[in-house]
Write an enzyme that holds these catalytic residues in place. Structure first.
Site, PDB file in Angstrom:
ATOM      1  N   THR A  18      22.388  -3.740   7.674  1.00 16.34           N
ATOM      2  CA  THR A  18      22.422  -3.539   6.224  1.00 16.34           C
ATOM      3  C   THR A  18      21.437  -2.449   5.805  1.00 16.34           C
ATOM      4  O   THR A  18      21.691  -1.692   4.884  1.00 16.34           O
ATOM      5  CB  THR A  18      22.046  -4.850   5.487  1.00 16.34           C
ATOM      6  OG1 THR A  18      22.759  -5.938   6.069  1.00 16.34           O
ATOM      7  CG2 THR A  18      22.370  -4.767   4.023  1.00 16.34           C
ATOM      8  N   ARG A  22      16.868  -2.682  12.997  1.00 16.93           N
ATOM      9  CA  ARG A  22      15.743  -3.633  13.058  1.00 16.93           C
ATOM     10  C   ARG A  22      15.788  -4.392  14.370  1.00 16.93           C
ATOM     11  O   ARG A  22      16.820  -4.951  14.729  1.00 16.93           O
ATOM     12  CB  ARG A  22      15.819  -4.630  11.907  1.00 16.93           C
ATOM     13  CG  ARG A  22      15.517  -3.970  10.605  1.00 16.93           C
ATOM     14  CD  ARG A  22      15.375  -4.961   9.497  1.00 16.93           C
ATOM     15  NE  ARG A  22      15.439  -4.210   8.259  1.00 16.93           N
ATOM     16  CZ  ARG A  22      15.391  -4.726   7.052  1.00 16.93           C
ATOM     17  NH1 ARG A  22      15.271  -6.032   6.920  1.00 16.93           N
ATOM     18  NH2 ARG A  22      15.446  -3.977   5.993  1.00 16.93           N
ATOM     19  N   SER A 113      11.176  -4.192   6.248  1.00 19.54           N
ATOM     20  CA  SER A 113      11.151  -4.797   4.917  1.00 19.54           C
ATOM     21  C   SER A 113      10.520  -6.184   4.884  1.00 19.54           C
ATOM     22  O   SER A 113       9.359  -6.335   5.222  1.00 19.54           O
ATOM     23  CB  SER A 113      12.578  -4.822   4.369  1.00 19.54           C
ATOM     24  OG  SER A 113      12.564  -5.204   3.034  1.00 19.54           O
ATOM     25  N   HIS A 114      11.310  -7.208   4.533  1.00 18.27           N
ATOM     26  CA  HIS A 114      10.758  -8.548   4.343  1.00 18.27           C
ATOM     27  C   HIS A 114      10.567  -9.291   5.660  1.00 18.27           C
ATOM     28  O   HIS A 114      10.026 -10.391   5.670  1.00 18.27           O
ATOM     29  CB  HIS A 114      11.693  -9.357   3.445  1.00 18.27           C
ATOM     30  CG  HIS A 114      13.073  -9.456   4.029  1.00 18.27           C
ATOM     31  ND1 HIS A 114      13.931  -8.381   4.043  1.00 18.27           N
ATOM     32  CD2 HIS A 114      13.712 -10.465   4.649  1.00 18.27           C
ATOM     33  CE1 HIS A 114      15.053  -8.744   4.642  1.00 18.27           C
ATOM     34  NE2 HIS A 114      14.956 -10.001   5.028  1.00 18.27           N
ATOM     35  N   ASP A 278       7.899  -6.889  -1.726  1.00 19.68           N
ATOM     36  CA  ASP A 278       8.122  -7.183  -0.306  1.00 19.68           C
ATOM     37  C   ASP A 278       7.413  -6.174   0.604  1.00 19.68           C
ATOM     38  O   ASP A 278       6.656  -5.311   0.145  1.00 19.68           O
ATOM     39  CB  ASP A 278       9.614  -7.231   0.008  1.00 19.68           C
ATOM     40  CG  ASP A 278      10.263  -5.867  -0.029  1.00 19.68           C
ATOM     41  OD1 ASP A 278       9.736  -4.977  -0.720  1.00 19.68           O
ATOM     42  OD2 ASP A 278      11.295  -5.666   0.648  1.00 19.68           O
ATOM     43  N   ASP A 280       8.171  -3.426   2.196  1.00 18.39           N
ATOM     44  CA  ASP A 280       8.266  -1.979   1.968  1.00 18.39           C
ATOM     45  C   ASP A 280       8.338  -1.611   0.491  1.00 18.39           C
ATOM     46  O   ASP A 280       8.599  -0.447   0.151  1.00 18.39           O
ATOM     47  CB  ASP A 280       9.459  -1.400   2.736  1.00 18.39           C
ATOM     48  CG  ASP A 280      10.789  -1.981   2.294  1.00 18.39           C
ATOM     49  OD1 ASP A 280      10.803  -3.127   1.814  1.00 18.39           O
ATOM     50  OD2 ASP A 280      11.812  -1.292   2.418  1.00 18.39           O
ATOM     51  N   ASP A 282      10.378  -2.387  -2.026  1.00 11.38           N
ATOM     52  CA  ASP A 282      11.596  -2.144  -2.811  1.00 11.38           C
ATOM     53  C   ASP A 282      12.113  -3.391  -3.531  1.00 11.38           C
ATOM     54  O   ASP A 282      12.989  -3.294  -4.368  1.00 11.38           O
ATOM     55  CB  ASP A 282      12.702  -1.490  -1.956  1.00 11.38           C
ATOM     56  CG  ASP A 282      13.050  -2.278  -0.704  1.00 11.38           C
ATOM     57  OD1 ASP A 282      12.460  -3.347  -0.482  1.00 11.38           O
ATOM     58  OD2 ASP A 282      13.913  -1.794   0.057  1.00 11.38           O
ATOM     59  N   ARG A 283      11.571  -4.557  -3.216  1.00 11.99           N
ATOM     60  CA  ARG A 283      12.042  -5.774  -3.894  1.00 11.99           C
ATOM     61  C   ARG A 283      11.024  -6.266  -4.899  1.00 11.99           C
ATOM     62  O   ARG A 283       9.839  -5.925  -4.817  1.00 11.99           O
ATOM     63  CB  ARG A 283      12.254  -6.898  -2.886  1.00 11.99           C
ATOM     64  CG  ARG A 283      13.265  -6.592  -1.853  1.00 11.99           C
ATOM     65  CD  ARG A 283      13.518  -7.840  -1.049  1.00 11.99           C
ATOM     66  NE  ARG A 283      14.411  -7.535   0.037  1.00 11.99           N
ATOM     67  CZ  ARG A 283      15.141  -8.435   0.660  1.00 11.99           C
ATOM     68  NH1 ARG A 283      15.037  -9.701   0.291  1.00 11.99           N
ATOM     69  NH2 ARG A 283      15.925  -8.092   1.640  1.00 11.99           N
ATOM     70  N   THR A 345      27.050  -5.596  -0.210  1.00 13.02           N
ATOM     71  CA  THR A 345      25.599  -5.772  -0.079  1.00 13.02           C
ATOM     72  C   THR A 345      24.951  -4.569   0.595  1.00 13.02           C
ATOM     73  O   THR A 345      25.478  -4.054   1.588  1.00 13.02           O
ATOM     74  CB  THR A 345      25.338  -7.048   0.746  1.00 13.02           C
ATOM     75  OG1 THR A 345      25.784  -8.166  -0.021  1.00 13.02           O
ATOM     76  CG2 THR A 345      23.868  -7.209   1.080  1.00 13.02           C
ATOM     77  N   GLU A 364      20.719  -6.261  -6.896  1.00 12.89           N
ATOM     78  CA  GLU A 364      21.230  -7.240  -5.933  1.00 12.89           C
ATOM     79  C   GLU A 364      20.527  -8.569  -6.173  1.00 12.89           C
ATOM     80  O   GLU A 364      19.377  -8.601  -6.616  1.00 12.89           O
ATOM     81  CB  GLU A 364      20.934  -6.789  -4.506  1.00 12.89           C
ATOM     82  CG  GLU A 364      21.637  -5.518  -4.099  1.00 12.89           C
ATOM     83  CD  GLU A 364      21.466  -5.256  -2.597  1.00 12.89           C
ATOM     84  OE1 GLU A 364      22.405  -5.534  -1.853  1.00 12.89           O
ATOM     85  OE2 GLU A 364      20.385  -4.802  -2.193  1.00 12.89           O
ATOM     86  N   LYS A 377      16.154   0.620  -4.242  1.00 13.43           N
ATOM     87  CA  LYS A 377      15.652  -0.399  -5.135  1.00 13.43           C
ATOM     88  C   LYS A 377      14.150  -0.223  -5.231  1.00 13.43           C
ATOM     89  O   LYS A 377      13.538   0.341  -4.339  1.00 13.43           O
ATOM     90  CB  LYS A 377      16.063  -1.792  -4.696  1.00 13.43           C
ATOM     91  CG  LYS A 377      15.767  -2.175  -3.255  1.00 13.43           C
ATOM     92  CD  LYS A 377      16.471  -3.487  -2.931  1.00 13.43           C
ATOM     93  CE  LYS A 377      16.156  -3.997  -1.538  1.00 13.43           C
ATOM     94  NZ  LYS A 377      16.903  -3.296  -0.473  1.00 13.43           N
TER      95      LYS A 377
HETATM   96  C1  VG1 Z   1      19.391  -8.271   2.861  1.00 16.72           C
HETATM   97  C2  VG1 Z   1      19.827  -8.507   1.428  1.00 16.72           C
HETATM   98  C3  VG1 Z   1      20.440  -7.244   0.845  1.00 16.72           C
HETATM   99  C4  VG1 Z   1      19.416  -6.107   0.950  1.00 16.72           C
HETATM  100  C5  VG1 Z   1      18.986  -5.953   2.402  1.00 16.72           C
HETATM  101  C6  VG1 Z   1      17.906  -4.907   2.573  1.00 16.72           C
HETATM  102  O1  VG1 Z   1      20.515  -7.949   3.655  1.00 16.72           O
HETATM  103  O2  VG1 Z   1      20.752  -9.571   1.357  1.00 16.72           O
HETATM  104  O3  VG1 Z   1      20.813  -7.479  -0.491  1.00 16.72           O
HETATM  105  O4  VG1 Z   1      19.968  -4.903   0.490  1.00 16.72           O
HETATM  106  O5  VG1 Z   1      18.469  -7.184   2.897  1.00 16.72           O
HETATM  107  O6  VG1 Z   1      16.815  -5.160   1.765  1.00 16.72           O
HETATM  108  P1  VG1 Z   1      21.266  -9.010   4.592  1.00 16.72           P
HETATM  109  O7  VG1 Z   1      22.318  -8.219   5.322  1.00 16.72           O
HETATM  110  O8  VG1 Z   1      20.223  -9.617   5.458  1.00 16.72           O
HETATM  111  O9  VG1 Z   1      21.852 -10.027   3.659  1.00 16.72           O
HETATM  112  V1  VG1 Z   1      15.272  -4.797   2.290  1.00 16.72           V
HETATM  113  O10 VG1 Z   1      14.239  -5.103   1.054  1.00 16.72           O
HETATM  114  O11 VG1 Z   1      15.239  -5.702   3.658  1.00 16.72           O
HETATM  115  O12 VG1 Z   1      15.299  -3.112   2.760  1.00 16.72           O
HETATM  116 CO    CO Z   2      12.554  -4.188   1.317  1.00 17.36          CO
END
Ligand code: VG1
Ligand code: CO
Length: 544
Positions: A18, A22, A113-114, A278, A280, A282-283, A345, A364, A377
């Site tokens: 997504t 990773r 990210s998270h 989060d 990075d 963006d959330r 997504t 989102e 984001k």
């Molecule tokens: C998750 C979220 C999605 C978001 C993505 C990246 O993806 O559901 O809405 O865009 O993380 O966000 P998934 O495929 O695990 O549902 V971030 O802040 O990790 O760059």
């Molecule tokens: Co993020």
């Protein structure tokens, strides 16, 4: 400077999900693993010679080592200029802005990210294109294809670069600029929001705030903007120092992981406003005293009130949400006659709509909101948006939300995540649901009558590209929905996400707890996917 060509063998698992590639840190540390993926990206891009590349990450474990390797590879592959955040740091939205502002060819953002960080946790790398946004699918597919056939990579023989001293240096044909990671971004925020009003509202004590940076990248950004520029009391930003392992936690801004903040916001001594971001940056999670704002509601409130913010005073050209995000913003769009788009997504699907001027705001359900100011984001942007709204409306968060629900009804919403499910079991669940779909339309389950059951696919209205299998949707004739998706960001097993929503027009019922209001749908969802029988789990890993 000597450029070496190193022979390598392809890896077969470098398929971006997504949001970039990773993997566990240990995987990235395998000989040539990082190098292969970076070379695959560079090989996929055309005409990078003489161009500018932006480089930075969220500061997690392996960030510095990876940056040194990427610098040497970027030099060897012919870039003319590298712009790097001091200390190797850049938040995702800041990287997006810097790519745009300095008209870079693109950027590499090192982040998972998270996902947790540390030697035994996760690392990630994503490529952003020249508009500042995540590489669209046609790019990520090309990266993967190149990675499957890669035979060698190019790297310059070069000493490590000093990442900590701001300034420019010229190394043969390449300029390397180490920049303040915060300055350009802070300036952008000042051009969108009413900083004088915010200073006054914070200075007078009308707004008191707590921002939890979760030991991740937004610490320095939030300290600079909220404390230094806007005058919030010292200590308003907590967990402000980025740590390589985020203090051992998940830098995921939700009620489960930002516990310290959540407890304070529901306590008697809660400040008026609380937020978290989060890994990075963006959330965002938005809270007021005694209230949590769902990300879907946050987007809807922003859309309904955008004209009160200087940067959006001329109004919006349209809005978009990802498919699993609640339909709250659709109601606002219908009311104001705005175009409203539904995308798969992942932020990469918003880029074309933003570039084409079809939308101004998007979001989102996963705590992501943003606008056309960058192509990612943006966590702190969302925080400033809410602060500006509170100051302008002279209303606390709870009152803003309750007014919104009174006007548009409340979209009760929840996401139930089952993490680290065995891959075969998860695929079995998906296959089972796929087989069930054609039998569902027309069937009644209590008050819920299925009006459609399908797999979401999306045709990009700008370039016509088709993205299939983007989640299983079951819609009911009262507007409720259940959605099932497998995560594309995890690194251990599979994560099943179940998204649930139900609209409630009656304002006497708006104060219900979401899990209670959604109880029938939750039961139905579990019945459809047989999660409990198939996994032996008794409850979701995380509820957001
Ligand atoms: C998750 C979220 C999605 C978001 C993505 C990246 O993806 O559901 O809405 O865009 O993380 O966000 P998934 O495929 O695990 O549902 V971030 O802040 O990790 O760059
Ligand atoms: Co993020």
């Amino acid at each position: 400077m000597k450029i070496k060509t190193i022979k390598t063998k392809p890896f077969d698992d470098q398929n971006p999900g997504t949001s970039g590639l990773r993997k566990k840190v240990k995987v990235f540390q395998h000989k040539n693993y990082l190098e292969n993926f970076v070379q695959s990206i560079f090989d996929s891009l055309e005409n990078i010679a003489g161009e500018t590349l932006v480089l930075g990450g969220d500061g997690r474990y392996f960030n510095r080592e990876a940056i040194q390797i990427i610098i040497k590879m970027a030099v060897a592959n012919g870039f003319a200029r590298l712009i790097i955040g001091q200390g190797g740091l850049l938040s995702t939205p800041a990287a997006s802005h810097i790519i745009r502002k300095y008209q870079a060819f693109g950027g590499l953002v090192l982040s998972a990210s998270h996902n947790p960080g540390g030697p035994d946790e996760d690392f990630g790398i994503k490529y952003n294109v020249g508009n500042g946004g995540p590489a669209p699918e046609k790019y990520t597919q090309a990266f993967y294809q190149h990675s499957l056939a890669l035979k060698s990579y190019k790297i310059a023989e070069l000493d490590d670069i000093d990442l900590d001293t701001i300034g420019s240096q010229q190394l043969d044909a390449i300029a390397i600029d180490i920049i303040d990671p915060v300055a350009d971004y802070a300036e952008l925020m000042q051009s969108i929001f009413d900083f004088d009003l915010l200073r006054e509202s914070i200075g007078s004590g009308y707004i008191t705030l707590r921002f939890d940076a979760m030991h991740a990248i937004t610490g320095p950004y939030a300290k600079k903007i909220l404390e230094d520029i806007l005058g919030a009391e010292a200590g308003s930003v907590i967990n402000a120092i980025p740590l390589e392992d985020f203090g051992g936690g998940h830098p995921d801004p939700n009620l489960a992981h930002a516990k310290e903040l959540a407890e304070e916001m529901f306590s008697a001594s809660a400040p008026t406003f609380g937020a978290a971001s989060d890994g990075d940056g963006d959330r965002n999670m938005i809270m007021g005293s005694q209230i949590f704002v769902t990300p879907s509601d946050s987007l809807a409130v922003m859309a309904a009130n955008a004209r009160l913010i200087p940067g959006y005073a001329r109004g919006l050209c349209g809005v978009a949400r990802s498919m699993p995000t609640s339909q709250a913003v659709d109601r606002v769009a219908a009311h104001y006659h705005l175009p409203c788009y539904e995308t798969p997504t992942g932020w990469k699907f918003f880029g074309n709509l933003l570039d084409a001027g079809k939308i101004t705001l998007c979001g989102e359900e996963s705590f992501g909101t943003g606008s056309d100011h960058v192509r990612e984001k943006d966590g702190l942007w969302a925080v400033l948006f809410w602060l500006n709204l509170i100051a302008r409306k002279r209303q606390p968060v709870a009152a803003i939300i309750q007014d919104h629900w009174r006007q548009f009804g409340r979209d009760f919403y929840a996401r139930h995540d089952y993490e680290a499910v065995d891959g075969d079991i998860a695929n079995g669940i998906v296959e089972h649901l796929q087989a069930l779909l054609p039998t569902l339309p027309g069937q009644a389950f209590g008050e819920f009558v299925v009006s459609y059951a399908d797999e979401f696919s999306y045709t990009d209205p700008v370039d016509g590209s088709l993205s299939q299998n983007q989640g299983i949707r079951i819609g009911f004739d009262n507007g409720s929905r259940i959605i099932f998706r497998l995560s594309g960001t995890g690194t251990v097993g599979a994560t099943l996400r179940i998204y649930l929503e139900r609209h409630e027009a009656n304002s006497n019922l708006h104060e219900l707890d979401a899990q209670v209001a959604l109880a029938d749908l939750i039961e139905l969802a579990e019945q459809f996917c047989e999660i409990k029988q198939r996994t032996g789990r008794t409850e979701p890993t995380v509820i957001t």
